[in-house]
Design a protein around this motif. Sequence first.
Motif, PDB file in Angstrom:
ATOM      1  N   UNK A 115       3.472  10.057  14.814  1.00 31.89           N
ATOM      2  CA  UNK A 115       2.127   9.814  14.294  1.00 31.89           C
ATOM      3  C   UNK A 115       2.108   9.941  12.770  1.00 31.89           C
ATOM      4  N   UNK A 116       2.859  10.902  12.232  1.00 25.54           N
ATOM      5  CA  UNK A 116       2.915  11.076  10.778  1.00 25.54           C
ATOM      6  C   UNK A 116       3.507   9.850  10.108  1.00 25.54           C
ATOM      7  N   UNK A 117       4.576   9.291  10.699  1.00 27.78           N
ATOM      8  CA  UNK A 117       5.194   8.079  10.159  1.00 27.78           C
ATOM      9  C   UNK A 117       4.199   6.919  10.218  1.00 27.78           C
ATOM     10  N   UNK A 118       3.493   6.815  11.354  1.00 33.27           N
ATOM     11  CA  UNK A 118       2.521   5.737  11.523  1.00 33.27           C
ATOM     12  C   UNK A 118       1.381   5.859  10.521  1.00 33.27           C
ATOM     13  N   UNK A 119       0.892   7.083  10.325  1.00 33.69           N
ATOM     14  CA  UNK A 119      -0.210   7.301   9.392  1.00 33.69           C
ATOM     15  C   UNK A 119       0.222   7.030   7.953  1.00 33.69           C
ATOM     16  N   UNK A 120       1.451   7.386   7.618  1.00 30.38           N
ATOM     17  CA  UNK A 120       1.952   7.117   6.270  1.00 30.38           C
ATOM     18  C   UNK A 120       2.033   5.616   6.023  1.00 30.38           C
ATOM     19  N   UNK A 121       2.625   4.886   6.988  1.00 37.21           N
ATOM     20  CA  UNK A 121       2.714   3.438   6.852  1.00 37.21           C
ATOM     21  C   UNK A 121       1.341   2.787   6.773  1.00 37.21           C
ATOM     22  N   UNK A 122       0.435   3.220   7.632  1.00 43.38           N
ATOM     23  CA  UNK A 122      -0.922   2.666   7.634  1.00 43.38           C
ATOM     24  C   UNK A 122      -1.651   3.006   6.339  1.00 43.38           C
ATOM     25  N   UNK A 123      -1.495   4.261   5.883  1.00 43.34           N
ATOM     26  CA  UNK A 123      -2.155   4.684   4.656  1.00 43.34           C
ATOM     27  C   UNK A 123      -1.696   3.894   3.444  1.00 43.34           C
ATOM     28  N   UNK A 124      -0.381   3.647   3.342  1.00 43.96           N
ATOM     29  CA  UNK A 124       0.145   2.859   2.236  1.00 43.96           C
ATOM     30  C   UNK A 124      -0.404   1.435   2.270  1.00 43.96           C
ATOM     31  N   UNK A 125      -0.485   0.889   3.479  1.00 37.43           N
ATOM     32  CA  UNK A 125      -1.006  -0.468   3.614  1.00 37.43           C
ATOM     33  C   UNK A 125      -2.485  -0.524   3.222  1.00 37.43           C
ATOM     34  N   UNK A 126      -3.252   0.462   3.688  1.00 37.96           N
ATOM     35  CA  UNK A 126      -4.675   0.492   3.356  1.00 37.96           C
ATOM     36  C   UNK A 126      -4.894   0.675   1.855  1.00 37.96           C
ATOM     37  N   UNK A 127      -4.053   1.491   1.210  1.00 37.25           N
ATOM     38  CA  UNK A 127      -4.185   1.719  -0.226  1.00 37.25           C
ATOM     39  C   UNK A 127      -4.073   0.407  -0.986  1.00 37.25           C
ATOM     40  N   UNK A 128      -3.131  -0.440  -0.545  1.00 38.32           N
ATOM     41  CA  UNK A 128      -2.978  -1.744  -1.206  1.00 38.32           C
ATOM     42  C   UNK A 128      -4.144  -2.663  -0.864  1.00 38.32           C
ATOM     43  N   UNK A 129      -4.467  -2.730   0.413  1.00 38.89           N
ATOM     44  CA  UNK A 129      -5.474  -3.690   0.872  1.00 38.89           C
ATOM     45  C   UNK A 129      -6.862  -3.394   0.319  1.00 38.89           C
ATOM     46  N   UNK A 130      -7.199  -2.120   0.207  1.00 30.47           N
ATOM     47  CA  UNK A 130      -8.554  -1.751  -0.212  1.00 30.47           C
ATOM     48  C   UNK A 130      -8.636  -1.499  -1.720  1.00 30.47           C
ATOM     49  N   UNK A 131      -7.761  -0.640  -2.235  1.00 36.89           N
ATOM     50  CA  UNK A 131      -7.850  -0.272  -3.642  1.00 36.89           C
ATOM     51  C   UNK A 131      -7.448  -1.421  -4.573  1.00 36.89           C
ATOM     52  N   UNK A 132      -6.425  -2.153  -4.174  1.00 40.91           N
ATOM     53  CA  UNK A 132      -5.958  -3.250  -5.021  1.00 40.91           C
ATOM     54  C   UNK A 132      -6.639  -4.585  -4.692  1.00 40.91           C
ATOM     55  N   UNK A 133      -7.324  -4.627  -3.568  1.00 41.41           N
ATOM     56  CA  UNK A 133      -7.918  -5.898  -3.160  1.00 41.41           C
ATOM     57  C   UNK A 133      -6.866  -6.941  -2.865  1.00 41.41           C
ATOM     58  N   UNK A 134      -5.685  -6.461  -2.442  1.00 46.25           N
ATOM     59  CA  UNK A 134      -4.547  -7.355  -2.265  1.00 46.25           C
ATOM     60  C   UNK A 134      -4.744  -8.429  -1.214  1.00 46.25           C
ATOM     61  N   UNK A 135      -5.355  -8.073  -0.115  1.00 45.21           N
ATOM     62  CA  UNK A 135      -5.524  -9.064   0.940  1.00 45.21           C
ATOM     63  C   UNK A 135      -6.499 -10.150   0.518  1.00 45.21           C
ATOM     64  N   UNK A 136      -7.480  -9.797  -0.293  1.00 47.88           N
ATOM     65  CA  UNK A 136      -8.424 -10.805  -0.772  1.00 47.88           C
ATOM     66  C   UNK A 136      -7.719 -11.835  -1.642  1.00 47.88           C
ATOM     67  N   UNK A 137      -6.835 -11.354  -2.515  1.00 50.99           N
ATOM     68  CA  UNK A 137      -6.112 -12.280  -3.382  1.00 50.99           C
ATOM     69  C   UNK A 137      -5.099 -13.092  -2.601  1.00 50.99           C
ATOM     70  N   UNK A 138      -4.604 -12.530  -1.498  1.00 48.92           N
ATOM     71  CA  UNK A 138      -3.577 -13.230  -0.723  1.00 48.92           C
ATOM     72  C   UNK A 138      -4.182 -14.287   0.200  1.00 48.92           C
ATOM     73  N   UNK A 139      -5.281 -13.954   0.891  1.00 50.29           N
ATOM     74  CA  UNK A 139      -5.867 -14.867   1.868  1.00 50.29           C
ATOM     75  C   UNK A 139      -6.970 -15.742   1.301  1.00 50.29           C
ATOM     76  N   UNK A 140      -7.382 -15.461   0.068  1.00 49.19           N
ATOM     77  CA  UNK A 140      -8.391 -16.304  -0.561  1.00 49.19           C
ATOM     78  C   UNK A 140      -9.717 -16.252   0.170  1.00 49.19           C
ATOM     79  N   UNK A 141     -10.317 -17.439   0.387  1.00 47.64           N
ATOM     80  CA  UNK A 141     -11.644 -17.498   0.996  1.00 47.64           C
ATOM     81  C   UNK A 141     -11.649 -17.010   2.444  1.00 47.64           C
TER      82      UNK A 141
END
Length: 255
Positions: free
Chosen positions: A116-142
Motif C-alpha cells: 500500500x505504501x508503494x501504491x500510495x507513493x506512486x499515486x501521490x507522485x502522479x497526482x502531484x504532477x497532474x494537479x499541481x503542474x496541470x500536466x494532464x491538461x497540457x497533454x490532453x488539451x481540450x
Amino acid sequence: MKPIEMSAGRKIAYASLFLSMAIVSTAVFKMIPMGNLSFLRFSLTPSIIIFASLFLGPLYGAAVGCLSDLIPAFLVPTGEWNFLITLVYLVFGALPWLLDRLLRKAPILNNPLSLLAIALLGTGLFYAYAIMEGGLSSFFGSQSYYLTPIILVLVALLNVGGSIASFFLFRKAPGKRALLIDAAAVELIAGSLLKAAAFSIYLSLLASSPSPLPFIFVLAMLLMGLPVNVTLDYFFVNVYVSVATKLGLNSVEVE
C-alpha cells in the motif's frame, strides 16, 4: 525464492536462455509505435529479468537486464542508443534479488502495508504532477476536461485498490505477497523513477539534438502504466516459477 544451487556453467546456460527470451520480447515490443512517447512500452522483458535475478542471483540478473536492452538497441534501432537506460536495466536486474533479501531479513516489510505504501507513493507522485503542474491538461488539451478525472480515479483504483485486494488474496501466502511487493518496488524504483531520470537527462542534455523533456512529465506517463506493469510482472514471474517447479527446480517454488 532463493537462487538455485548449480554450477557456473549451468547458470550461464540459464542466463543465456533468459537473455534470448528478453531480447526477443524487447525487439518485438520496440516495433510497436508509441509516437512521441517512446519511453512508454509494455513488454514481458521486466518479468523475465526479475525471474532471472531471483533464480540466478543479482550478478546474472544484472547481466541479463543490461544486455536485454543493449543488444536490441543495435539489432532493432529505433533512434539513438540511450546508454542511461541500459544502466537502468542493469539495476533492474540486480534489484529484485536485493529486495527479496531485504524482505527475508525484515519480515515486517512483507505485509500489505508495504504494498500500500508503494501504491500510495506512486499515486501521490502522479497526482502531484497532474494537479499541481496541470500536466494532464497540457497533454490532453481540450479533452482533459473529462479525461483528467477519469485517469485520476483509475490510477488510484488500480494502485490502491490492487494493494487492498492483495491483502485478501495473499493472507496465507507470504511468498506470493513478497513476490508482488518485490515487483511493485522494482517497477516504481527502476521502471519509473530511474527510467524517467534516464530519459529526461539523455534527451535534454546528451542527445545529438537535445530537446527539453521534463523529468516530471516522463515520470507521470510511466506512473500511469505502473499498475499494469506490476500486474504483468507478477503474473508472468508466477508462470516462470510454475514451469521451473514442474521441471523439478523446487527451490524456486513460491508458497
